[in-house]
Design a protein around this motif. Structure first.
Motif, PDB file in Angstrom:
ATOM      1  N   VAL A   9      32.816  25.357  11.534  1.00 12.03           N
ATOM      2  CA  VAL A   9      31.755  23.696  11.137  1.00 12.03           C
ATOM      3  C   VAL A   9      31.016  23.758  12.450  1.00 12.03           C
ATOM      4  O   VAL A   9      32.382  24.088  13.477  1.00 12.03           O
ATOM      5  CB  VAL A   9      32.583  22.574  11.008  1.00 12.03           C
ATOM      6  CG1 VAL A   9      31.661  22.027  10.860  1.00 12.03           C
ATOM      7  CG2 VAL A   9      33.632  22.508   9.487  1.00 12.03           C
ATOM      8  N   PRO A  10      30.016  23.978  13.128  1.00  9.27           N
ATOM      9  CA  PRO A  10      29.329  23.823  14.778  1.00  9.27           C
ATOM     10  C   PRO A  10      29.840  22.462  14.966  1.00  9.27           C
ATOM     11  O   PRO A  10      30.181  21.130  14.750  1.00  9.27           O
ATOM     12  CB  PRO A  10      28.061  23.182  13.810  1.00  9.27           C
ATOM     13  CG  PRO A  10      27.696  23.025  12.020  1.00  9.27           C
ATOM     14  CD  PRO A  10      28.785  23.469  11.557  1.00  9.27           C
ATOM     15  N   VAL A  11      30.007  22.349  16.212  1.00  9.33           N
ATOM     16  CA  VAL A  11      30.828  21.539  16.938  1.00  9.33           C
ATOM     17  C   VAL A  11      29.128  20.598  17.694  1.00  9.33           C
ATOM     18  O   VAL A  11      29.728  19.706  17.576  1.00  9.33           O
ATOM     19  CB  VAL A  11      31.272  22.256  18.043  1.00  9.33           C
ATOM     20  CG1 VAL A  11      31.707  20.769  19.142  1.00  9.33           C
ATOM     21  CG2 VAL A  11      32.443  23.033  17.523  1.00  9.33           C
ATOM     22  N   VAL A  12      28.401  21.212  18.226  1.00 13.60           N
ATOM     23  CA  VAL A  12      27.372  20.456  18.379  1.00 13.60           C
ATOM     24  C   VAL A  12      26.507  20.420  17.252  1.00 13.60           C
ATOM     25  O   VAL A  12      25.906  21.384  16.950  1.00 13.60           O
ATOM     26  CB  VAL A  12      26.247  21.361  19.582  1.00 13.60           C
ATOM     27  CG1 VAL A  12      25.563  20.378  20.184  1.00 13.60           C
ATOM     28  CG2 VAL A  12      27.772  21.356  20.664  1.00 13.60           C
ATOM     29  N   THR A  13      25.919  19.174  17.032  1.00 11.02           N
ATOM     30  CA  THR A  13      24.787  19.145  16.405  1.00 11.02           C
ATOM     31  C   THR A  13      22.893  18.942  16.939  1.00 11.02           C
ATOM     32  O   THR A  13      23.414  18.291  17.912  1.00 11.02           O
ATOM     33  CB  THR A  13      24.713  17.333  15.481  1.00 11.02           C
ATOM     34  OG1 THR A  13      26.069  17.162  14.924  1.00 11.02           O
ATOM     35  CG2 THR A  13      23.329  17.529  14.823  1.00 11.02           C
ATOM     36  N   PRO A  14      22.437  19.937  16.392  1.00 11.03           N
ATOM     37  CA  PRO A  14      21.221  20.136  17.172  1.00 11.03           C
ATOM     38  C   PRO A  14      20.021  19.035  17.462  1.00 11.03           C
ATOM     39  O   PRO A  14      20.308  18.428  16.049  1.00 11.03           O
ATOM     40  CB  PRO A  14      20.635  21.619  16.879  1.00 11.03           C
ATOM     41  CG  PRO A  14      21.375  21.888  15.177  1.00 11.03           C
ATOM     42  CD  PRO A  14      22.441  20.510  15.244  1.00 11.03           C
ATOM     43  N   ALA A  15      19.499  18.897  18.760  1.00  4.61           N
ATOM     44  CA  ALA A  15      18.915  17.726  18.512  1.00  4.61           C
ATOM     45  C   ALA A  15      17.140  17.868  17.859  1.00  4.61           C
ATOM     46  O   ALA A  15      17.123  18.566  16.932  1.00  4.61           O
ATOM     47  CB  ALA A  15      18.105  17.419  20.081  1.00  4.61           C
ATOM     48  N   PRO A  16      16.911  17.410  17.540  1.00  3.57           N
ATOM     49  CA  PRO A  16      15.839  17.151  16.525  1.00  3.57           C
ATOM     50  C   PRO A  16      14.862  18.137  17.228  1.00  3.57           C
ATOM     51  O   PRO A  16      14.229  17.453  18.206  1.00  3.57           O
ATOM     52  CB  PRO A  16      15.643  15.703  15.715  1.00  3.57           C
ATOM     53  CG  PRO A  16      16.177  14.864  16.834  1.00  3.57           C
ATOM     54  CD  PRO A  16      17.474  16.075  17.673  1.00  3.57           C
ATOM     55  N   PRO A  17      13.678  18.603  16.815  1.00  6.67           N
ATOM     56  CA  PRO A  17      12.592  19.332  17.330  1.00  6.67           C
ATOM     57  C   PRO A  17      11.472  17.830  17.855  1.00  6.67           C
ATOM     58  O   PRO A  17      11.687  17.302  17.663  1.00  6.67           O
ATOM     59  CB  PRO A  17      11.984  20.157  16.178  1.00  6.67           C
ATOM     60  CG  PRO A  17      11.772  19.760  15.109  1.00  6.67           C
ATOM     61  CD  PRO A  17      13.357  18.926  15.067  1.00  6.67           C
TER      62      PRO A  17
END
Length: 64
Positions: A9-17
């Motif tokens: 599970v990714p630890v960091v959620t990507p920011a919206p573009p």
């Protein structure tokens, strides 16, 4: 033997573009410069006959 699978599970959620109109002035200027260089590099890589042929094709299309 048993096979186990581990779900990561990714630890960091990507920011919206970010939309291009939201770029700051320096970023917009840099991207415009890069875009201009890319256009020139492609155009310079085409033989003269190809450029003339494309121009004639475009002129014919515009008449159509």
């Amino acid at each position: 033997m048993t096979e186990s699978r581990v779900t990561v599970v990714p630890v960091v959620t990507p920011a919206p573009p970010v939309r291009p109109e939201e770029y700051d002035a320096a970023t917009q200027a840099a991207l415009e410069h890069i875009d201009g260089q890319a256009v020139r590099a492609v155009a310079d890589g085409r033989p003269e006959r190809t450029r003339k042929g494309y121009a004639q094709d475009w002129a014919s299309w515009m008449k159509f």
